[in-house]
Design an enzyme around this catalytic site. Structure first.
Site, PDB file in Angstrom:
ATOM      1  CB  THR A 232      37.745  43.185  25.468  1.00 52.31           C
ATOM      2  OG1 THR A 232      37.303  43.008  26.776  1.00 52.31           O
ATOM      3  CG2 THR A 232      37.194  44.440  24.787  1.00 52.31           C
ATOM      4  NE  ARG A 234      42.243  34.318  24.171  1.00 47.00           N
ATOM      5  CZ  ARG A 234      43.073  35.278  24.632  1.00 47.00           C
ATOM      6  NH1 ARG A 234      42.550  36.894  24.445  1.00 47.00           N
ATOM      7  NH2 ARG A 234      44.067  35.209  25.173  1.00 47.00           N
ATOM      8  CG  ASP A 258      40.250  44.031  21.002  1.00 41.14           C
ATOM      9  OD1 ASP A 258      40.657  44.586  19.980  1.00 41.14           O
ATOM     10  OD2 ASP A 258      41.139  43.499  21.791  1.00 41.14           O
ATOM     11  CD  GLU A 263      41.335  36.874  17.764  1.00 42.89           C
ATOM     12  OE1 GLU A 263      40.498  37.330  18.079  1.00 42.89           O
ATOM     13  OE2 GLU A 263      42.659  36.718  18.351  1.00 42.89           O
ATOM     14  CG  HIS A 295      43.462  40.122  20.123  1.00 44.32           C
ATOM     15  ND1 HIS A 295      43.099  38.726  20.270  1.00 44.32           N
ATOM     16  CD2 HIS A 295      43.779  40.407  21.561  1.00 44.32           C
ATOM     17  CE1 HIS A 295      43.058  38.174  21.443  1.00 44.32           C
ATOM     18  NE2 HIS A 295      43.709  39.203  22.120  1.00 44.32           N
ATOM     19  CD  GLN A 296      43.030  48.723  18.659  1.00 41.38           C
ATOM     20  OE1 GLN A 296      42.798  48.892  17.516  1.00 41.38           O
ATOM     21  NE2 GLN A 296      43.368  49.933  19.286  1.00 41.38           N
ATOM     22  CB  ALA A 297      41.547  45.155  24.430  1.00 39.61           C
TER      23      ALA A 297
HETATM   24  P1  NAI Z   1      41.228  36.552  35.347  1.00 41.34           P
HETATM   25  O1  NAI Z   1      41.638  34.926  35.254  1.00 41.34           O
HETATM   26  O2  NAI Z   1      41.761  37.504  36.220  1.00 41.34           O
HETATM   27  O3  NAI Z   1      39.600  36.549  35.425  1.00 41.34           O
HETATM   28  C1  NAI Z   1      38.900  35.705  34.764  1.00 41.34           C
HETATM   29  C2  NAI Z   1      37.391  35.730  35.711  1.00 41.34           C
HETATM   30  O4  NAI Z   1      36.694  34.940  35.041  1.00 41.34           O
HETATM   31  C3  NAI Z   1      37.693  34.970  36.979  1.00 41.34           C
HETATM   32  O5  NAI Z   1      37.047  35.590  38.154  1.00 41.34           O
HETATM   33  C4  NAI Z   1      36.890  33.731  36.801  1.00 41.34           C
HETATM   34  O6  NAI Z   1      36.318  33.200  38.061  1.00 41.34           O
HETATM   35  C5  NAI Z   1      35.855  34.308  35.767  1.00 41.34           C
HETATM   36  N1  NAI Z   1      35.184  33.049  35.197  1.00 41.34           N
HETATM   37  C6  NAI Z   1      35.536  31.872  34.948  1.00 41.34           C
HETATM   38  N2  NAI Z   1      34.707  31.017  34.329  1.00 41.34           N
HETATM   39  C7  NAI Z   1      33.632  31.774  34.426  1.00 41.34           C
HETATM   40  C8  NAI Z   1      32.364  31.534  33.861  1.00 41.34           C
HETATM   41  N3  NAI Z   1      31.949  30.392  33.389  1.00 41.34           N
HETATM   42  N4  NAI Z   1      31.368  32.491  34.049  1.00 41.34           N
HETATM   43  C9  NAI Z   1      31.745  33.704  34.625  1.00 41.34           C
HETATM   44  N5  NAI Z   1      32.871  34.017  35.074  1.00 41.34           N
HETATM   45  C10 NAI Z   1      33.830  32.834  34.722  1.00 41.34           C
HETATM   46  O7  NAI Z   1      41.482  36.639  33.827  1.00 41.34           O
HETATM   47  P2  NAI Z   1      41.703  38.323  33.274  1.00 41.34           P
HETATM   48  O8  NAI Z   1      43.152  38.710  33.264  1.00 41.34           O
HETATM   49  O9  NAI Z   1      40.757  39.247  33.736  1.00 41.34           O
HETATM   50  O10 NAI Z   1      41.368  38.052  31.771  1.00 41.34           O
HETATM   51  C11 NAI Z   1      40.142  37.689  31.112  1.00 41.34           C
HETATM   52  C12 NAI Z   1      40.047  37.187  29.855  1.00 41.34           C
HETATM   53  O11 NAI Z   1      40.547  38.377  28.897  1.00 41.34           O
HETATM   54  C13 NAI Z   1      41.265  36.247  29.463  1.00 41.34           C
HETATM   55  O12 NAI Z   1      40.971  34.955  29.779  1.00 41.34           O
HETATM   56  C14 NAI Z   1      41.593  36.646  27.981  1.00 41.34           C
HETATM   57  O13 NAI Z   1      40.943  35.688  27.215  1.00 41.34           O
HETATM   58  C15 NAI Z   1      41.020  37.931  27.845  1.00 41.34           C
HETATM   59  N6  NAI Z   1      42.144  38.964  27.477  1.00 41.34           N
HETATM   60  C16 NAI Z   1      42.111  39.659  26.213  1.00 41.34           C
HETATM   61  C17 NAI Z   1      42.962  40.458  25.739  1.00 41.34           C
HETATM   62  C18 NAI Z   1      42.813  41.500  24.769  1.00 41.34           C
HETATM   63  O14 NAI Z   1      43.856  42.170  24.240  1.00 41.34           O
HETATM   64  N7  NAI Z   1      41.635  41.433  24.117  1.00 41.34           N
HETATM   65  C19 NAI Z   1      44.009  40.725  26.729  1.00 41.34           C
HETATM   66  C20 NAI Z   1      44.248  39.850  27.891  1.00 41.34           C
HETATM   67  C21 NAI Z   1      43.146  38.723  28.285  1.00 41.34           C
END
Ligand code: NAI
Length: 332
Positions: A232, A234, A258, A263, A295-297
């Site tokens: 969910t 990227r 998702d 996309e 992309h609805q999560a």
């Molecule tokens: P966040 O910044 O709070 O957490 C990301 C975590 O990933 C951090 O703890 C970071 O240390 C870790 N990280 C960074 N590089 C890493 C690596 N190489 N290996 C393992 N962990 C690593 O971000 P959040 O808010 O949790 O969002 C995560 C992702 O979810 C976003 O980057 C975005 O792409 C995606 N997203 C998707 C949505 C959807 O509707 N499908 C909606 C919102 C976000």
């Protein structure tokens, strides 16, 4: 003060218009994505552009924005892999985002995907409506006692871990930094290679140079035969062709996505009357054990409201003070 929106959907207009009553910005909505051509439509006096996940903000787009006098790129999402941050910095354009609007919305959708793929409720729903009450082919497995591998325990990953611990799962995780709060709840931090051996793997890390194609032929081979993979985060985290290969051999038994690498040509549009020329998504859709959502999560009432509040607040603060109270929201 004027904000030009791109890739606007009806629900964006509804929630931003509602929230803007307290801010009084002039909001200009464009349905098309922001690119070099559409950037030319930005009217004089526009302070900020507001963009979403599939608007590709390249150096060329940034050059047009600078020419138009745009001072702020306001992302109405958390991920920012689609923006050339360096180019924005060089052009003197500030970039802000919504770092955390409703992590639970995304985490709960990841869980919905797990439950659907496992217990096949989508198939049962159609079957029963056809007066077919047979259970053949609907057998699932207990989540209780299974090992869940989480890659990335930031805001969303943490919310996901909490839910899965509640199901009685063993939760193992990989992140660049172990989170103390999660460890106290019982999450075990392990090297990625160990986390990939879980029964279910859920990706919650950002897309960047290090994580691009994190799931590839090599890492798929490290997994147990029969793994469930959920993404969910990227699309670019997964090498789609490698995953198709693993689904064909049965190395992967379930895939829930998702997000999808290509996309931007598909999602957020009704293409039901069109010929889809992307053979990879067509192949993915042909598997009975693959669940794709577009992309609805993030898409809950609570999340939309929070996105609008944070985005307008970011723009207001940047215009007034040039900085933000929440440091994580400011990228440049
Ligand atoms: P966040 O910044 O709070 O957490 C990301 C975590 O990933 C951090 O703890 C970071 O240390 C870790 N990280 C960074 N590089 C890493 C690596 N190489 N290996 C393992 N962990 C690593 O971000 P959040 O808010 O949790 O969002 C995560 C992702 O979810 C976003 O980057 C975005 O792409 C995606 N997203 C998707 C949505 C959807 O509707 N499908 C909606 C919102 C976000």
């Amino acid at each position: 003060m004027k904000i030009a929106f791109f890739s606007t959907q009806l629900y964006d207009k509804t929630s931003f218009d509602h929230t803007n009553a307290a801010y009084g910005f002039e909001l200009v909505y464009n349905d098309m994505p922001l690119d070099e051509q559409t950037a030319q439509l930005i009217r004089p006096g526009t302070d900020a552009v507001c963009v979403f996940v599939n608007d590709k903000i390249s150096d060329k787009v940034i050059a047009v924005l600078a020419e138009k006098g745009v001072k702020i790129i306001a992302l109405r999402c958390a991920g920012f892999n689609n923006v050339n941050i360096e180019a924005a910095k060089n052009a003197g354009i500030q970039v802000c985002r919504v770092p955390s609007y409703s992590p639970e919305a995304v985490a709960e959708h990841a869980v919905a995907m797990i439950l659907t793929l496992n217990r096949k409720t989508h198939k049962a729903y159609s079957r029963v409506r056809e007066q077919n009450f047979s259970l053949n082919g609907l057998m699932g497995f207990n989540l209780h006692g299974k090992t869940i591998g989480v890659v990335g325990t930031g805001n969303i990953g943490k919310a996901f871990c909490r839910i899965m611990l509640g199901f009685g799962c063993r939760v193992v995780a990989f992140d660049l930094v172990a989170n103390k709060e999660m460890e106290a709840l019982g999450v075990e931090y392990l090297p990625l290679i160990e986390v990939l051996k879980a029964d279910i793997i859920s990706l919650h890390c950002p897309l960047n140079e290090q994580t691009h194609h994190l799931i590839n032929a090599y890492t798929l081979d490290m997994m147990k035969k029969g793994t469930m993979l959920i993404n969910t985060s990227r699309g670019g985290l997964i090498d789609t062709r490698a995953v198709i290969g693993a689904l064909k051999t049965g190395q992967l038994s379930y895939l829930g996505i998702d997000v999808y690498e290509q996309e931007e040509k598909l999602f957020f549009r009704d293409l039901s009357g069109s010929i889809i020329t992307d053979d990879d998504i067509q192949r993915l859709m042909s598997f009975p054990n693959v669940l794709i959502t577009a992309h609805q999560a993030f898409f809950t009432a609570e999340a939309l409201s929070q996105i609008a509040i944070t985005t307008l607040n970011n723009v207001q603060q940047l215009i007034k003070n040039g900085k933000l109270d929440t440091q994580a929201a400011l990228l440049v």
